[in-house]
Scaffold this active site. Sequence first.
Site, PDB file in Angstrom:
ATOM      1  N   GLY A 230      13.605   5.660 -38.704  1.00 20.48           N
ATOM      2  CA  GLY A 230      13.003   5.923 -37.332  1.00 20.48           C
ATOM      3  C   GLY A 230      11.567   6.198 -37.631  1.00 20.48           C
ATOM      4  O   GLY A 230      10.840   5.578 -38.342  1.00 20.48           O
ATOM      5  N   GLY A 233       9.563   5.869 -41.287  1.00 16.07           N
ATOM      6  CA  GLY A 233       9.423   4.707 -41.962  1.00 16.07           C
ATOM      7  C   GLY A 233      10.717   4.131 -42.347  1.00 16.07           C
ATOM      8  O   GLY A 233      11.602   4.334 -41.747  1.00 16.07           O
ATOM      9  N   GLY A 259      15.012  -1.333 -35.126  1.00 16.54           N
ATOM     10  CA  GLY A 259      15.641  -2.009 -36.437  1.00 16.54           C
ATOM     11  C   GLY A 259      15.823  -3.235 -36.448  1.00 16.54           C
ATOM     12  O   GLY A 259      15.511  -3.867 -37.498  1.00 16.54           O
ATOM     13  N   ASP A 260      16.172  -3.807 -35.388  1.00 17.06           N
ATOM     14  CA  ASP A 260      16.294  -5.240 -35.183  1.00 17.06           C
ATOM     15  C   ASP A 260      14.892  -5.923 -35.600  1.00 17.06           C
ATOM     16  O   ASP A 260      14.857  -7.043 -36.288  1.00 17.06           O
ATOM     17  CB  ASP A 260      16.785  -5.847 -33.984  1.00 17.06           C
ATOM     18  CG  ASP A 260      18.024  -5.119 -33.397  1.00 17.06           C
ATOM     19  OD1 ASP A 260      18.847  -4.594 -34.365  1.00 17.06           O
ATOM     20  OD2 ASP A 260      18.009  -4.914 -32.272  1.00 17.06           O
TER      21      ASP A 260
HETATM   22  O1  LIG Z   1      27.205  -2.067 -29.980  1.00 20.04           O
HETATM   23  P1  LIG Z   1      26.214  -2.543 -31.165  1.00 20.04           P
HETATM   24  O2  LIG Z   1      26.566  -4.208 -31.548  1.00 20.04           O
HETATM   25  O3  LIG Z   1      26.172  -1.615 -32.450  1.00 20.04           O
HETATM   26  O4  LIG Z   1      24.636  -2.574 -30.619  1.00 20.04           O
HETATM   27  C1  LIG Z   1      24.347  -3.393 -29.546  1.00 20.04           C
HETATM   28  C2  LIG Z   1      22.955  -3.051 -29.299  1.00 20.04           C
HETATM   29  O5  LIG Z   1      22.606  -1.159 -28.856  1.00 20.04           O
HETATM   30  O6  LIG Z   1      21.893  -3.118 -30.482  1.00 20.04           O
HETATM   31  C3  LIG Z   1      20.760  -3.629 -29.785  1.00 20.04           C
HETATM   32  C4  LIG Z   1      19.749  -2.867 -30.336  1.00 20.04           C
HETATM   33  O7  LIG Z   1      19.686  -2.826 -31.984  1.00 20.04           O
HETATM   34  C5  LIG Z   1      20.639  -3.777 -28.442  1.00 20.04           C
HETATM   35  O8  LIG Z   1      20.321  -5.005 -28.052  1.00 20.04           O
HETATM   36  C6  LIG Z   1      22.280  -3.683 -28.239  1.00 20.04           C
HETATM   37  O9  LIG Z   1      22.389  -3.027 -26.907  1.00 20.04           O
END
Ligand SMILES: O=P(O)(O)OC[C@@]1(O)O[C@H](CO)[C@@H](O)[C@@H]1O
Length: 329
Positions: A230, A233, A259-260
């Site tokens: 977060g 870092g 994170g993505d």
């Molecule tokens: O339910 P999961 O698959 O763990 O997470 C899904 C999600 O929260 O992850 C992304 C953000 O990291 C969003 O685009 C999506 O809504």
Amino acid sequence: MIVTLTPNPSLDRTIELTGPLERGAVQRSRSSREEPGGKGVNISRALGASGVLSLAILPGDGDDPVLRALRAQNIPHLSLPLGARLRSNVAVTEPDGTTTKLNEPGPELSTEQQQNLIDLVLGHATGAAWLVLAGSLPPGVPADFYATLTAALRGRLGNRSPLVAVDSSGAPLAAAIVASPDLIKPNAEELAELTGYPDPAGLEGDPARVADLARTLVARGVGAVLATLGSKGAVLTTAEGSWLAQTPPIRARSTVGAGDSSLAGYLLTHAEGGGPEARLRQAVAHGAAAAGLPGSTVPARSQTSLEAVTVTPLAAPRIHPAAPASPSQ
Ligand SMILES: O=P(O)(O)OC[C@@]1(O)O[C@H](CO)[C@@H](O)[C@@H]1O
């Protein structure tokens, strides 16, 4: 080329509040937005925003709003017809950036659909630098899906197999470790769960402990651990060492997709031949930029500030020599 698989994509709806969220109240929003989401989809969107070739693989019918949005955004993708609508996930953001997520389970995937999804990935992974297995698994899919897919990929492609990154949580992440992925990207909570560490809340502020826990995963066969912390870092741990990267405090607007975006920053630097410190620096710059953007919006590299990120090596834990045996009495 980087291939992402999102078995449980979503239409992400973000509602921006003008004040703090109040449970049980009727609140008016300032604005709302919808974006195609799910972790692999976001990673592909972030890579595309920086001009890096990526292919997003996901289940979903052609007329599903998620697929329509991907087409509208020109994100290269392949989808497996599902016969059901994909889920909608809701994020509520407060003016201080606090983000509350409400995620649906998603439509069930039959055994046949799971196999078709695996075949689709195996058919398009040849020649890719990375395969990113990302997000939760929808109902009906066993927890070892990512591990099974990794083993099938390596069995089929041998040393032509792409590197495998896993960005998931809970049982699917724990099961994926067994297949020795080349990279995992847990947050503090996921790292604590994975390693049985009892204090996830304290972990974000304790990078040395994060590195220690990550080393136990590297010792179990994981190639590298990019632990995102977060606003504190991120810590990267490989067999060669551990590094901490930090940014000055930023004004967060929505943490969805931060994170993505970090993982996308890491991967694009890796694809360009960048070393561990450069990859970590870009990962943290990407994550910070994403947190400053509304909803699930992901940044392009041109929106990130590498100069603001400091990277420091973390010392490996000293190995204490065994205590001398006490003289027998
Ligand atoms: O339910 P999961 O698959 O763990 O997470 C899904 C999600 O929260 O992850 C992304 C953000 O990291 C969003 O685009 C999506 O809504």
